[in-house]
Enzyme design. Structure first.
Site, PDB file in Angstrom:
ATOM      1  N   LYS A  34       3.894  15.046  45.728  1.00  0.00           N
ATOM      2  CA  LYS A  34       3.169  13.775  45.610  1.00  0.00           C
ATOM      3  C   LYS A  34       3.487  13.153  44.258  1.00  0.00           C
ATOM      4  O   LYS A  34       3.352  13.845  43.237  1.00  0.00           O
ATOM      5  CB  LYS A  34       1.661  14.028  45.733  1.00  0.00           C
ATOM      6  CG  LYS A  34       0.801  12.775  45.646  1.00  0.00           C
ATOM      7  CD  LYS A  34      -0.674  13.126  45.772  1.00  0.00           C
ATOM      8  CE  LYS A  34      -1.548  11.874  45.690  1.00  0.00           C
ATOM      9  NZ  LYS A  34      -2.985  12.178  45.813  1.00  0.00           N
ATOM     10  N   LYS A  39       2.575  17.651  41.916  1.00  0.00           N
ATOM     11  CA  LYS A  39       1.854  16.387  41.824  1.00  0.00           C
ATOM     12  C   LYS A  39       2.142  15.783  40.456  1.00  0.00           C
ATOM     13  O   LYS A  39       1.727  16.320  39.428  1.00  0.00           O
ATOM     14  CB  LYS A  39       0.349  16.583  42.004  1.00  0.00           C
ATOM     15  CG  LYS A  39      -0.442  15.275  41.994  1.00  0.00           C
ATOM     16  CD  LYS A  39      -1.925  15.527  42.213  1.00  0.00           C
ATOM     17  CE  LYS A  39      -2.714  14.226  42.210  1.00  0.00           C
ATOM     18  NZ  LYS A  39      -4.160  14.466  42.377  1.00  0.00           N
ATOM     19  N   GLU A  86       5.911  25.869  39.713  1.00  0.00           N
ATOM     20  CA  GLU A  86       4.608  25.652  40.347  1.00  0.00           C
ATOM     21  C   GLU A  86       4.631  26.158  41.799  1.00  0.00           C
ATOM     22  O   GLU A  86       3.654  26.738  42.286  1.00  0.00           O
ATOM     23  CB  GLU A  86       4.259  24.159  40.322  1.00  0.00           C
ATOM     24  CG  GLU A  86       3.987  23.590  38.938  1.00  0.00           C
ATOM     25  CD  GLU A  86       2.589  23.872  38.436  1.00  0.00           C
ATOM     26  OE1 GLU A  86       1.837  24.595  39.126  1.00  0.00           O
ATOM     27  OE2 GLU A  86       2.245  23.370  37.352  1.00  0.00           O
ATOM     28  N   ARG A  95      -3.783  11.440  32.990  1.00  0.00           N
ATOM     29  CA  ARG A  95      -3.909  12.851  33.379  1.00  0.00           C
ATOM     30  C   ARG A  95      -2.639  13.626  33.048  1.00  0.00           C
ATOM     31  O   ARG A  95      -2.285  14.584  33.737  1.00  0.00           O
ATOM     32  CB  ARG A  95      -4.223  12.933  34.879  1.00  0.00           C
ATOM     33  CG  ARG A  95      -5.533  12.244  35.249  1.00  0.00           C
ATOM     34  CD  ARG A  95      -5.838  12.391  36.729  1.00  0.00           C
ATOM     35  NE  ARG A  95      -7.173  11.860  37.005  1.00  0.00           N
ATOM     36  CZ  ARG A  95      -7.441  10.963  37.948  1.00  0.00           C
ATOM     37  NH1 ARG A  95      -6.465  10.486  38.707  1.00  0.00           N
ATOM     38  NH2 ARG A  95      -8.665  10.536  38.141  1.00  0.00           N
ATOM     39  N   ARG A 145      -6.900   4.441  42.560  1.00  0.00           N
ATOM     40  CA  ARG A 145      -8.051   4.470  41.651  1.00  0.00           C
ATOM     41  C   ARG A 145      -9.141   3.528  42.140  1.00  0.00           C
ATOM     42  O   ARG A 145     -10.335   3.806  42.031  1.00  0.00           O
ATOM     43  CB  ARG A 145      -7.601   4.099  40.231  1.00  0.00           C
ATOM     44  CG  ARG A 145      -6.448   4.952  39.704  1.00  0.00           C
ATOM     45  CD  ARG A 145      -6.912   6.221  39.029  1.00  0.00           C
ATOM     46  NE  ARG A 145      -5.829   7.176  38.828  1.00  0.00           N
ATOM     47  CZ  ARG A 145      -4.977   7.156  37.817  1.00  0.00           C
ATOM     48  NH1 ARG A 145      -5.073   6.205  36.901  1.00  0.00           N
ATOM     49  NH2 ARG A 145      -4.044   8.084  37.700  1.00  0.00           N
ATOM     50  N   TYR A 199      -0.796   6.034  54.823  1.00  0.00           N
ATOM     51  CA  TYR A 199      -1.867   5.138  55.257  1.00  0.00           C
ATOM     52  C   TYR A 199      -1.486   4.382  56.527  1.00  0.00           C
ATOM     53  O   TYR A 199      -2.340   3.755  57.154  1.00  0.00           O
ATOM     54  CB  TYR A 199      -2.231   4.182  54.122  1.00  0.00           C
ATOM     55  CG  TYR A 199      -2.713   4.926  52.902  1.00  0.00           C
ATOM     56  CD1 TYR A 199      -4.017   5.421  52.837  1.00  0.00           C
ATOM     57  CD2 TYR A 199      -1.864   5.189  51.829  1.00  0.00           C
ATOM     58  CE1 TYR A 199      -4.454   6.138  51.744  1.00  0.00           C
ATOM     59  CE2 TYR A 199      -2.300   5.909  50.724  1.00  0.00           C
ATOM     60  CZ  TYR A 199      -3.594   6.378  50.688  1.00  0.00           C
ATOM     61  OH  TYR A 199      -4.023   7.103  49.599  1.00  0.00           O
TER      62      TYR A 199
END
Length: 330
Positions: free
Chosen positions: A255, A203, A240, A224, A213, A320
């Site tokens: 992502k 990510k 990871e 972040r 957001r 979406y």
């Protein structure tokens, strides 16, 4: 006319001559079961709230979320990923609403499970950012930094309440070190051995999260970058990946999707577990905005982006457009 026996001897265009021919020889195909619908449910609203940067996407009420889940089932969509949006007054420093059994996400999981049962794979975002007043994905220490290990304790609690609510899959998305192992232990120790983990393995810290957001009512100030991955790094994602698999991930995710197709391809080649990619809010918004301007053909662009993600190695795509595309595919 080209003389007989001269170049070209091979004519790949023969396999592109008609729609039926192209369909027959297609190397990759989208299917409704490849698709997962991300959905937002907002506490305390009486009607769906449109998300301005994501035309066609809303923050659902509990009732309209149920309807969206049924529509997804009818279209053949495989799963739904739920994000809760609590009332602003319920946010605090540790994201208490995220572990409240009656918090909006847990209520939504129960609603959807009651509505569609096992006909749709119900997934939940396991992260604190929607519920904290500072907007970060974890608990902050005295100096305002995200405290990795204190955050893991909160994730363990979140996993338990989400599983108790009836979720099939949890998606720990905060990019804390050790999060998959802690969540797996928490689930197993509370009798939820059958709940799967979709690890947000790679990510990245991305400019394309902007519309999201708004979708979750984020309170974040700053960024972040101390916990999400640096866009410059690829090998890091493989590290990871190894850790997530070692800790018990059942599925892994990249992502965003389109800016990281190379990462997606590397991970897909390296594993024998299902691989997901998340076509995020900024990717969605760019296509919708350009189409609204008349600069691109919307439907063709949607299908091209999804096919590209599939071609790069995704077994599942969070998008979406999931229900809309599934309806067209059927």
């Amino acid at each position: 006319m080209t003389p007989y026996g001269s170049f070209p001897g091979a004519r790949p265009r023969r396999l592109r001559t008609t729609p039926a021919m192209r369909r027959m020889v297609a190397e990759h195909r989208l299917h409704p079961a490849d698709l997962i619908l991300p959905a937002f449910v907002r506490e305390g609203v009486g009607a769906p709230v449109p998300i301005s940067a994501m035309p066609g996407v809303v923050q659902h009420t509990r009732d309209t979320l149920r309807k969206a889940a049924v529509e997804a089932v009818e279209a053949g969509v495989a799963g739904i990923m739920l994000f809760g949006v609590p009332e602003e007054a319920k946010k605090d420093a540790v994201g208490s609403a995220g572990t409240d059994p009656d918090g909006i996400l847990q209520v939504a999981i129960r609603d959807v499970r009651a509505e569609v049962g096992d006909d749709l794979v119900i997934m939940s975002d396991l992260c604190l950012d929607e519920y904290t007043d500072h907007g970060h994905c974890g608990v902050l220490d005295a100096e305002g930094r995200v405290d990795n290990d204190a955050t893991l304790e909160r994730y363990a609690e979140m996993a338990q309440v989400q599983a108790d609510a009836g979720v099939h899959v949890v998606g720990p998305s905060g990019m804390m070190d050790g999060q998959v192992g802690v969540v797996r232990d928490a689930l197993d120790q509370t009798g939820h051995e059958d709940v799967s983990i979709l690890a947000y393995t790679a990510k990245y810290s991305s400019a394309f999260y902007g519309p999201f957001r708004e979708a979750v009512g984020s309170s974040l100030k700053g960024d972040r970058k101390t916990y999400q991955q640096d866009p410059a790094n690829l090998r890091e994602s493989l590290r990871e990946l190894a850790l997530d698999l070692q800790e018990g991930a059942d599925m892994v995710m990249v992502k965003p999707a389109l800016p990281y197709l190379d990462v997606l391809a590397k991970i897909a080649d390296a594993v024998d577990v299902p691989v997901a990619a998340y076509q995020i809010s900024g990717e969605y918004a760019m296509v919708e905005a350009a189409a609204e301007k008349g600069w691109i053909d919307r439907d063709s662009a949607i299908m091209e982006t999804l096919t590209g993600i599939k071609r790069a190695g995704a077994d599942m795509i969070l998008t979406y457009w999931a229900t809309e595309v599934a309806q067209k595919l059927r």
